[in-house]
Write a protein that holds these residues in place. Sequence first.
Motif, PDB file in Angstrom:
ATOM      1  N   UNK A 260      -3.280   0.224   4.566  1.00 45.55           N
ATOM      2  CA  UNK A 260      -1.983   0.305   5.052  1.00 45.55           C
ATOM      3  C   UNK A 260      -2.001   0.091   6.711  1.00 45.55           C
ATOM      4  N   UNK A 261      -2.935   0.924   7.244  1.00 47.45           N
ATOM      5  CA  UNK A 261      -3.068   1.046   8.793  1.00 47.45           C
ATOM      6  C   UNK A 261      -3.615  -0.237   9.247  1.00 47.45           C
ATOM      7  N   UNK A 262      -4.458  -0.674   8.456  1.00 50.91           N
ATOM      8  CA  UNK A 262      -4.869  -2.277   8.645  1.00 50.91           C
ATOM      9  C   UNK A 262      -3.842  -3.179   9.155  1.00 50.91           C
ATOM     10  N   UNK A 263      -2.933  -3.231   8.064  1.00 53.45           N
ATOM     11  CA  UNK A 263      -1.896  -4.106   7.961  1.00 53.45           C
ATOM     12  C   UNK A 263      -1.065  -3.904   9.082  1.00 53.45           C
ATOM     13  N   UNK A 264      -0.772  -2.558   9.360  1.00 52.89           N
ATOM     14  CA  UNK A 264       0.064  -2.286  10.592  1.00 52.89           C
ATOM     15  C   UNK A 264      -0.624  -2.614  11.826  1.00 52.89           C
TER      16      UNK A 264
ATOM     17  N   UNK B 118       0.812  -1.224   0.029  1.00 50.73           N
ATOM     18  CA  UNK B 118       0.006  -0.004  -0.005  1.00 50.73           C
ATOM     19  C   UNK B 118       0.710   1.348   0.059  1.00 50.73           C
ATOM     20  N   UNK B 119       1.944   1.386   0.815  1.00 51.31           N
ATOM     21  CA  UNK B 119       2.736   2.546   0.665  1.00 51.31           C
ATOM     22  C   UNK B 119       3.410   2.789  -0.374  1.00 51.31           C
ATOM     23  N   UNK B 120       3.793   1.450  -1.274  1.00 49.19           N
ATOM     24  CA  UNK B 120       4.411   1.529  -2.583  1.00 49.19           C
ATOM     25  C   UNK B 120       3.431   2.410  -3.316  1.00 49.19           C
ATOM     26  N   UNK B 121       2.456   2.039  -3.378  1.00 53.68           N
ATOM     27  CA  UNK B 121       1.128   2.543  -4.221  1.00 53.68           C
ATOM     28  C   UNK B 121       0.946   4.122  -3.896  1.00 53.68           C
ATOM     29  N   UNK B 122       0.835   4.314  -2.459  1.00 55.51           N
ATOM     30  CA  UNK B 122       0.865   5.762  -2.038  1.00 55.51           C
ATOM     31  C   UNK B 122       1.860   6.708  -2.406  1.00 55.51           C
ATOM     32  N   UNK B 123       3.096   6.185  -2.696  1.00 56.66           N
ATOM     33  CA  UNK B 123       4.212   6.996  -2.783  1.00 56.66           C
ATOM     34  C   UNK B 123       4.117   7.516  -4.430  1.00 56.66           C
TER      35      UNK B 123
ATOM     36  N   UNK C 131       8.440   0.760  11.638  1.00 56.89           N
ATOM     37  CA  UNK C 131       8.806   2.142  11.906  1.00 56.89           C
ATOM     38  C   UNK C 131       8.669   2.991  10.592  1.00 56.89           C
ATOM     39  N   UNK C 132       9.215   2.725   9.410  1.00 57.68           N
ATOM     40  CA  UNK C 132       9.170   3.746   8.480  1.00 57.68           C
ATOM     41  C   UNK C 132       7.557   3.887   7.838  1.00 57.68           C
ATOM     42  N   UNK C 133       6.812   2.578   7.967  1.00 54.27           N
ATOM     43  CA  UNK C 133       5.517   2.537   7.484  1.00 54.27           C
ATOM     44  C   UNK C 133       4.616   3.516   8.287  1.00 54.27           C
ATOM     45  N   UNK C 134       4.900   3.444   9.790  1.00 50.76           N
ATOM     46  CA  UNK C 134       3.995   4.267  10.532  1.00 50.76           C
ATOM     47  C   UNK C 134       4.384   5.691  10.358  1.00 50.76           C
ATOM     48  N   UNK C 135       5.692   6.192  10.039  1.00 43.73           N
ATOM     49  CA  UNK C 135       5.770   7.506   9.979  1.00 43.73           C
ATOM     50  C   UNK C 135       5.743   8.276   8.642  1.00 43.73           C
ATOM     51  N   UNK C 136       5.338   7.345   7.778  1.00 46.37           N
ATOM     52  CA  UNK C 136       4.997   7.749   6.278  1.00 46.37           C
ATOM     53  C   UNK C 136       3.795   8.107   5.625  1.00 46.37           C
TER      54      UNK C 136
ATOM     55  N   UNK D 164      13.365  -7.399  13.775  1.00 40.43           N
ATOM     56  CA  UNK D 164      13.427  -7.155  12.337  1.00 40.43           C
ATOM     57  C   UNK D 164      12.193  -6.638  11.969  1.00 40.43           C
ATOM     58  N   UNK D 165      11.123  -7.302  12.241  1.00 46.46           N
ATOM     59  CA  UNK D 165       9.907  -7.197  11.824  1.00 46.46           C
ATOM     60  C   UNK D 165       9.541  -5.824  12.383  1.00 46.46           C
TER      61      UNK D 165
END
Length: 129
Positions: free
Chosen positions: A89-93, A56-61, A117-122, A111-112
């Motif tokens: 994305x938030x659902x996945x997080x 989802x983040x890749x598409x959002x970008x 972290x970057x997904x939460x902040x983006x 590692x997971x």
Amino acid sequence: MRSSNFLATALMALAAADEQAYQAVLDSRRLAMDDPGRRQAWLAATEVPIQLAEACQAVLDSLPELCQVCWPVVCSDFQIGGWLLEAAKQTGLLAAESNLTTQSGDAEIQALQARLQPLRNSTHGVESR
């Protein structure tokens, strides 16, 4: 068009993988609490929602750039799509973070968590033109 077909296929595969991973978690409840299969089931069930959030983040970008080259009246469709992608994305997080609370904080778990972290902040929005 090719990349959108690829993304649709990838997301459908993630939905199927999520179903399988959660079934493995349910099946693992029959195992002893210290059985490694139980932990592996939870880790797999955590990996899938992280992959969903990353997709989802890749598409959002890519949405702001797409909006710049599309017909202006279509930009609102990208905005709506962006909101839906952000919700997914938030659902996945949320699912991944919830699953991580069931496990101890060893290197594999860390590692997971680092991938989250970057997904939460983006966040990305598509501006109207």
